[in-house]
Design an enzyme around this catalytic site. Structure first.
Site, PDB file in Angstrom:
ATOM      1  N   SER A 200     -21.867  -1.964 -45.128  1.00  0.00           N
ATOM      2  CA  SER A 200     -20.767  -2.189 -44.185  1.00  0.00           C
ATOM      3  C   SER A 200     -19.425  -2.153 -44.907  1.00  0.00           C
ATOM      4  CB  SER A 200     -20.919  -3.544 -43.494  1.00  0.00           C
ATOM      5  OG  SER A 200     -19.732  -3.844 -42.782  1.00  0.00           O
TER       6      SER A 200
ATOM      7  N   GLN B  81     -22.975 -10.469 -43.141  1.00  0.00           N
ATOM      8  CA  GLN B  81     -23.480  -9.197 -42.624  1.00  0.00           C
ATOM      9  C   GLN B  81     -24.970  -9.323 -42.293  1.00  0.00           C
ATOM     10  OE1 GLN B  81     -21.414  -6.717 -41.966  1.00  0.00           O
ATOM     11  NE2 GLN B  81     -23.003  -5.406 -41.134  1.00  0.00           N
TER      12      GLN B  81
ATOM     13  N   HIS C 274     -12.546  -0.092 -34.894  1.00  0.00           N
ATOM     14  CA  HIS C 274     -12.771  -0.216 -36.339  1.00  0.00           C
ATOM     15  C   HIS C 274     -11.826   0.705 -37.118  1.00  0.00           C
ATOM     16  CE1 HIS C 274     -15.572  -0.864 -39.900  1.00  0.00           C
ATOM     17  NE2 HIS C 274     -14.882   0.201 -40.284  1.00  0.00           N
TER      18      HIS C 274
ATOM     19  N   GLU D 279     -16.430   3.834 -32.577  1.00  0.00           N
ATOM     20  CA  GLU D 279     -15.920   2.460 -32.545  1.00  0.00           C
ATOM     21  C   GLU D 279     -14.399   2.506 -32.514  1.00  0.00           C
ATOM     22  OE1 GLU D 279     -17.375  -0.030 -35.690  1.00  0.00           O
ATOM     23  OE2 GLU D 279     -19.443   0.028 -34.977  1.00  0.00           O
TER      24      GLU D 279
HETATM   25 ZN    ZN Z   1     -15.993  -2.869 -37.824  1.00  0.00          ZN
END
Ligand code: ZN
Length: 263
Positions: free
Chosen positions: A174, A139, A229, A226
């Site tokens: 995240s 990340q 996602h 997104e």
């Molecule tokens: Zn993602």
């Protein structure tokens, strides 16, 4: 008397030997205990993250390992909130499974992920996980890459950092670090992306997944839209989130409010 002296020294010798053997036993016991403790620590450290190469045939084995870990975690394991304002706990643990393409996910979401992908394929859309679990280091390097991109475009370090944070989550914030989020793309034909995202948007809840960052919720989620996602929250939460058009933050806030009103 020489004989008496001899007997006395023999007795003393036995006494010393006995004391010595007791001492040795004691030391052994102590070091043995320490050794066991070390081993336990080692096992715990090794558990995070344990990556297993699996395929469908090995699913039973994965479930056993996931069940082991399940026992250590609370029943709401799939409702953990990680976003711009909520960091992953330092002691967070998971068992990961590696997918055929090298990406990994939390073992507990694997059966539902597989079922969702099979259903998608049956509907003529062919999905692939392009990003699953990310280590903190991965990340971090994603963030550095994005910052560099902006800096080479001529932005200052501060500007580049701010712009990068719009696209890449700060390390520790995240969902990919949970192993419960997947970025999904069409496997072969990028032209089929819209068709895939449309199908996922309206069917993922049946498998416990939600579109995590809807276009109309960016203020609440802190993340831009997104369509790729997806986050695992379990079938019950996913069904309600989908039916009522909520985002995870809203759902969890309501859940907390309803729980506190019962108390
Ligand atoms: Zn993602």
């Amino acid at each position: 008397m020489p004989g008496g002296l001899n007997a006395a020294s023999k007795r003393q010798g036995r006494k010393i030997r006995r004391s010595l053997s007791i001492l040795i036993c004691f030391v052994l016991l102590l070091s043995g205990g320490k050794l066991l403790l070390k081993q336990a620590d080692l096992n715990l450290a090794d558990y995070k993250p344990l990556i297993e190469l699996v395929n469908i045939n090995l699913l039973g084995r994965v479930n056993t390992e996931a069940a082991l870990l399940n026992g250590k975690q609370d029943k709401d394991w799939n409702l953990i909130l990680v976003n711009h304002w909520n960091y992953i706990p330092d002691d967070y643990q998971m068992v990961l499974v590696r997918l055929a393409n090298g990406e990994s996910v939390d073992a507990r979401i694997y059966p539902d992920l597989l079922a969702m992908f099979n259903a998608a394929r049956a509907h003529g859309v062919d999905p692939v996980v392009v990003s699953g679990y990310r280590s903190p280091e991965e990340q971090k390097s994603l963030m550095m890459k994005k910052i560099n991109e902006y800096q080479t475009q001529g932005y200052s370090a501060v500007e580049a950092q701010a712009l990068a944070e719009k696209w890449v989550a700060l390390p520790g914030t995240s969902e990919h670090q949970l192993g419960m989020a997947v970025d999904i793309n069409p496997a072969r034909d990028q032209a089929k992306a819209d068709q895939l995202y449309e199908w996922l948007n309206h069917n993922s809840y049946k498998y416990g997944f939600i579109l995590r960052y809807p276009a109309e919720k960016t203020e609440i989620t802190g993340t831009i839209y997104e369509p790729w996602h997806y986050r695992y929250v379990g079938k019950e939460a996913a069904a309600e989130i989908y039916a009522r058009g909520l985002c995870l933050e809203e759902y969890l806030e309501e859940l907390a409010a309803s729980k506190s009103s019962y108390n």
